[in-house]
Design an enzyme around this catalytic site. Sequence first.
Site, mmCIF file in Angstrom:
data_model
loop_
_atom_site.group_PDB
_atom_site.id
_atom_site.type_symbol
_atom_site.label_atom_id
_atom_site.label_comp_id
_atom_site.label_asym_id
_atom_site.label_seq_id
_atom_site.Cartn_x
_atom_site.Cartn_y
_atom_site.Cartn_z
ATOM 1 N N HIS A 369 0.808 -1.230 0.000
ATOM 2 C CA HIS A 369 0.000 0.000 0.000
ATOM 3 C C HIS A 369 0.834 1.270 0.000
ATOM 4 O O HIS A 369 0.310 2.337 0.296
ATOM 5 C CB HIS A 369 -0.896 0.055 1.238
ATOM 6 C CG HIS A 369 -1.984 -0.961 1.251
ATOM 7 N ND1 HIS A 369 -3.245 -0.730 0.754
ATOM 8 C CD2 HIS A 369 -1.993 -2.232 1.694
ATOM 9 C CE1 HIS A 369 -3.990 -1.803 0.912
ATOM 10 N NE2 HIS A 369 -3.252 -2.737 1.479
ATOM 11 N N LYS A 560 -7.919 14.180 4.569
ATOM 12 C CA LYS A 560 -7.057 12.997 4.545
ATOM 13 C C LYS A 560 -5.990 13.212 5.612
ATOM 14 O O LYS A 560 -5.923 14.295 6.210
ATOM 15 C CB LYS A 560 -6.395 12.812 3.175
ATOM 16 C CG LYS A 560 -5.748 14.105 2.624
ATOM 17 C CD LYS A 560 -5.162 13.911 1.243
ATOM 18 C CE LYS A 560 -6.159 13.951 0.128
ATOM 19 N NZ LYS A 560 -6.147 12.824 -0.750
ATOM 20 N N ARG A 561 -5.173 12.172 5.880
ATOM 21 C CA ARG A 561 -4.095 12.382 6.844
ATOM 22 C C ARG A 561 -3.231 13.560 6.407
ATOM 23 O O ARG A 561 -3.066 13.830 5.208
ATOM 24 C CB ARG A 561 -3.239 11.109 6.958
ATOM 25 C CG ARG A 561 -3.921 10.000 7.731
ATOM 26 C CD ARG A 561 -4.234 10.435 9.152
ATOM 27 N NE ARG A 561 -3.045 10.486 9.949
ATOM 28 C CZ ARG A 561 -2.715 9.600 10.891
ATOM 29 N NH1 ARG A 561 -3.531 8.596 11.164
ATOM 30 N NH2 ARG A 561 -1.599 9.721 11.562
ATOM 31 N N LYS A 566 1.147 14.663 0.661
ATOM 32 C CA LYS A 566 -0.235 14.937 0.238
ATOM 33 C C LYS A 566 -0.428 16.435 -0.037
ATOM 34 O O LYS A 566 -1.411 16.859 -0.604
ATOM 35 C CB LYS A 566 -1.229 14.444 1.289
ATOM 36 C CG LYS A 566 -1.199 12.908 1.450
ATOM 37 C CD LYS A 566 -2.152 12.441 2.514
ATOM 38 C CE LYS A 566 -2.019 10.964 2.857
ATOM 39 N NZ LYS A 566 -2.780 10.059 1.986
ATOM 40 N N THR A 668 -8.462 6.754 -1.793
ATOM 41 C CA THR A 668 -9.830 6.242 -1.917
ATOM 42 C C THR A 668 -10.811 7.388 -1.673
ATOM 43 O O THR A 668 -11.944 7.346 -2.162
ATOM 44 C CB THR A 668 -10.099 5.097 -0.911
ATOM 45 O OG1 THR A 668 -9.543 5.460 0.347
ATOM 46 C CG2 THR A 668 -9.477 3.799 -1.384
ATOM 47 N N LYS A 672 -14.566 8.652 -3.360
ATOM 48 C CA LYS A 672 -15.783 9.023 -2.609
ATOM 49 C C LYS A 672 -16.292 10.398 -3.039
ATOM 50 O O LYS A 672 -17.503 10.619 -3.165
ATOM 51 C CB LYS A 672 -15.492 9.000 -1.094
ATOM 52 C CG LYS A 672 -15.181 7.600 -0.589
ATOM 53 C CD LYS A 672 -14.525 7.575 0.786
ATOM 54 C CE LYS A 672 -13.888 6.205 1.029
ATOM 55 N NZ LYS A 672 -12.975 6.170 2.182
HETATM 56 O O1 DL6 Z 1 -4.667 1.167 -0.314
HETATM 57 C C1 DL6 Z 1 -5.307 1.947 0.623
HETATM 58 C C2 DL6 Z 1 -4.515 3.186 0.906
HETATM 59 C C3 DL6 Z 1 -4.190 3.968 -0.340
HETATM 60 O O2 DL6 Z 1 -5.372 4.397 -0.948
HETATM 61 C C4 DL6 Z 1 -3.333 5.170 0.001
HETATM 62 O O3 DL6 Z 1 -2.905 5.810 -1.165
HETATM 63 C C5 DL6 Z 1 -2.136 4.732 0.793
HETATM 64 O O4 DL6 Z 1 -1.434 5.858 1.240
HETATM 65 C C6 DL6 Z 1 -2.555 3.885 1.982
HETATM 66 N N1 DL6 Z 1 -1.364 3.352 2.572
HETATM 67 C C7 DL6 Z 1 -1.180 3.286 3.870
HETATM 68 C C8 DL6 Z 1 0.159 2.727 4.203
HETATM 69 N N2 DL6 Z 1 0.284 2.469 5.535
HETATM 70 N N3 DL6 Z 1 1.202 1.752 5.748
HETATM 71 N N4 DL6 Z 1 2.061 1.110 5.650
HETATM 72 O O5 DL6 Z 1 -1.993 3.632 4.681
HETATM 73 O O6 DL6 Z 1 -3.333 2.780 1.556
#
Ligand code: DL6
Length: 827
Positions: A369, A560-561, A566, A668, A672
Site C-alpha cells: 500500500h 485525509k491524513r 499529500k 480512496t 468518494k
Molecule cells: O490502499 C489503501 C490506501 C491507499 O489508498 C493510500 O494511497 C495509501 O497511502 C494507503 N497506505 C497506507 C500505508 N500504511 N502503511 N504502511 O496507509 O493505503
Amino acid sequence: VPLSLGSAGVALDAETQVSQIQQALVNNLHWVQGKDEQFANAHDYYTALAHSVRNQLLKKRIRTAKTYAEAKAKNVYYLSAEFLMGRQLGNGLINLGMYDTMRHALADCGLDLDELLEREAEPGLGNGGLGRLAACFMDSLTTLNLPAIGYGIRYEFGIFTQLIRQGHQVEAPDKWLSYGNPWEIARPDYRVEIKFGGHTEVYKKDGDDDYQVRWIQAQTVIGIPHDVPVPGYGTDNVNLLRLWKAEAGEAFDLDAFNAGDYFGAVANKMISENITKVLYPNDETRQGKELRLQQQYFFVACSLQDIIRLHLRDHSNLGNLAEFSAIQLNDTHPAIGVAELMRLLIDEYSFEWAAAWQITQRTFGYTNHTLMPEALEKWSVDLFGKLLPRHLEIIYEINHRFLAQVKLRYPNDPDRLERLSLIEEGGERRVRMANLACVGSHAINGVAALHTELLKQEVLQDFYELWPDKFSNKTNGITPRRWLLQCNPRLAQLISETIGDSWITNLDDLKQLEAHLDDEAFRHAWQAIKQENKWSLARYIHDAVGIEVNPDSMFDVQIKRIHEYKRQLMNVLHVITLYNRMVQNPGDHVVPRTVIFGGKAAPGYAMAKLVVKLINAVADVVNNDPSVNGRLKVVFLPNYNVSQAQRLFPASDLSEQISTAGMEASGTGNMKFALNGALTIGTLDGANVEIREEVGADNFFLFGLTTEQVAACKAVGHNPWYYYDTNPELKRTLDVIASGLFSPGEPDLFLPILDSLLVDDPYMVMADFAAYVQCQEHVSRTYEDRDRWVRMAILNTARIGKFSADRTIADYAREIWKVKAVPVAGE
Ligand code: DL6
C-alpha cells in the site's frame, strides 16, 4: 429477545413490522439495559436499538456459518492491523433493508433515529486509507456472498482524538469503549495461547528418529476473539470481523500478593493487556517499536491458530489448507504470518520443510500500500530474536534457501542478492518484512495501476524480475452502500428514482445517468441536493468550530491524513495567494470559496503538525479580515473520522487530490468525492490517473508534474529558489508567512516550513505551485458557469462505477483467492 422482521421471504405488513420493532426495542431496553422507558436516556435507546439490529444479524450469522461449513467452502481470511469500520448502526439498518421502517417505528414512539445514530461511539481502529479500505472490503465480501473473516486487533484505544488548541493539534485518548460496544461478542471459548520470548531447543519426539525444534517461551499471552457481525447489502449472508484482545495467562500472582507486592501481583496482567491497548497513530511512517511487533505477531498468531482450528473442524489434516483458505496480508503489518505458518506446520504439525513451504506460499497473498521507503517495515534482528527466537531461525532458513535459488539464476550478481535478502546488512541488521511477504506469497499486488507499475519498476523491481507472474494490479474501490446510499440519502434517492436502484450493487449502472444529462429538471434537482447538503454542512461547521460559511460559495475540500507528500501545504499557499490578491486588489471579482481541511497528523510528525497550525493561523487572519468580506473562508475541522467524512463528501464541490506524482499509492477519498458529484483538481498520481480516464479529461482538473517529470527534475537538481525568484505571487506568499502575519509574537514559528520549501522542497511544492494556481483559476471560471459544473458533476458520478469495492473484491476473488460465492438461502 430477537426482533423478527425483514427476513427475506417473510413479507410482514408494515404495521406488524413497526409494532414488532417497537416491542423488540422495549424488550432490549428492559433486558439488556435493565431500564424502563421512564429512566432510559438516548444512549440507552441507542444500545437497545443496536441490540435489536444485532439480533437480526446474529440470526443470519448462525445460518451463514452453517451454510459455509456444510459447503466446505473456501474462505478468505483478511489479515489487517487496521479496520476503520465507521459506525455500525446506520450501516446495519441499511444493509438489512430496515432503515425506513425503523425511522418510522421510532418516530411513532417519539424517538429520532438520527439522534440515536449520533450516540454511537466511532470505532477508530485505523489510521486512514488502509484501514478504511479493509472496512469497505468487508462490506463487499459479504455483499458478494464470499465466505470471509477479517482478522485484526481490538484496540482498547483507537486513533487519538484530535483537539485544536490555539491552532495546534493536541492529542487526547480515544475512549471508544467507555460505554461498552453492543456490536461485539467476546468468545472466550475460542481463546488461544500465544508465546513470546525465551529460546528454542532441539529434541527428539517420542518414538521418532528425527529431531524437532521446540520453542520454550518466556511469556504466554491469551488471545480472546471478539466477533463483530458484518452484514452485506441485500443478502442473508453475514460474515465476521474477529478482533483479538490480549489477556494475561495468569492474571493474578497470589504469591506476590501474599508477600505484600500488590503491584507485582497484577504486573503480568498489565504487561499482557498492553499489547492490544492502543493503535499506533502513524500513517506511512515507520515506528520500530517493540510493542508494535508484539501487536503484529499477537494478532497474526491468534488468527492462524483460529484458521487452523476452523480447517481441522472440516478436514482431516492441513495438507489441503491452501485449497480451502486464502490469507491476504494487508500490507507488511501481518507479514510475520509467513514465518508463523511455517513454524506451526513444521514444529507443531510435523510437516517437512518443502511441503510446509508449498502450503504457505500457496495460502498467502500480499498487498502493498505504499511507495514511501520509510513506510516499509524493517525490524532489528536483535529485537526479533529476543521476542520471536524461533521465527528468526525460520526466517534465516527461508532466506538461505531463497538466496541459493537466486544465486543459481544470477550467479554473478552479489548486489542483487543483497537487495533481495530478507536481512538488511550494513549497520544494524534488520528483517525486511516486505521481502518476507514477497517470498512467502504466491501473489503480490499494488492498489492502483500506476502504483503497481512503480512497484515493478522501483520498490519491488528485483522481485518482479524474479517472479513477474506473481504480480498483478488490483485498483482500490469503495463501498457504494456507505459512501452514497448511507451518507447522501437525497442524492441516492434521486438516482434511484431516475435509473432504478440496481446501482447499489452494480455501480456501473450509474452510467445510465448520462442519458439524463440534458434533462433540465434532473440537473436542477441534482444541484438543489448539493445545495441542501452544503447547508447541512454549513450548520455542522458552525456548531463544530463557530465559523459561518456561505453555502453559495464553492466548497473546496481536502480531507485525509496530514502528510507532506499529500501537500496540504500547497493548498494553504494557494489560500494565502487568494488572500493576497484580495488585499492588493479589493475591487477584483472573485468566485467565493470555502476551503475546508480535515485530517490528523501523526503525533511525532513535527512538520505535519506545523502545517495544521499554519492552516489554523491562516484561517484566523482570513476569516477575520473585513476586506475579504466573506468571499474566502478557511475551516479546519478537528478530529476528522469516518462519521465526519460521511458529512463532508456529499457537500463538496471540489476534491483536492494534489499529492506529488508517484507518491500516493491510490487514494480512496478521491473516489468518494467523485461518487458524490465533486470535481477533482489533481495530479497524475495513484488512482487519480484511472479516475480521470473514466470520467473523461474534460471533467477533471489536471495539473502538475508527472512521475517521470518529478524524477527528471530531481535528477538534474531541483532548485526551489528559481521558482521563488521568478514567480512574484509565490514570492509574496512565502514572504507574507516570513513576515509573521500568521504568527503574531512568534515570528520564527513557520521557519521550518519555509526552510523545507526553499532548501530542498522534497515534495515539489515550489515546482508545481504555478500550475496549481493556474488550474485553480480554471476551476473558479468553470464554477461560475453553474450549469456546466453540474453537468460535469453528474458525469463524474455516472462514470465512477469502476471504483466500487465490489469490482475490486470480485477481481481478488477470481484472480488471487480463487473463492466462490456461497449464498445463504433465505428463511
Ligand atoms: O490502499 C489503501 C490506501 C491507499 O489508498 C493510500 O494511497 C495509501 O497511502 C494507503 N497506505 C497506507 C500505508 N500504511 N502503511 N504502511 O496507509 O493505503
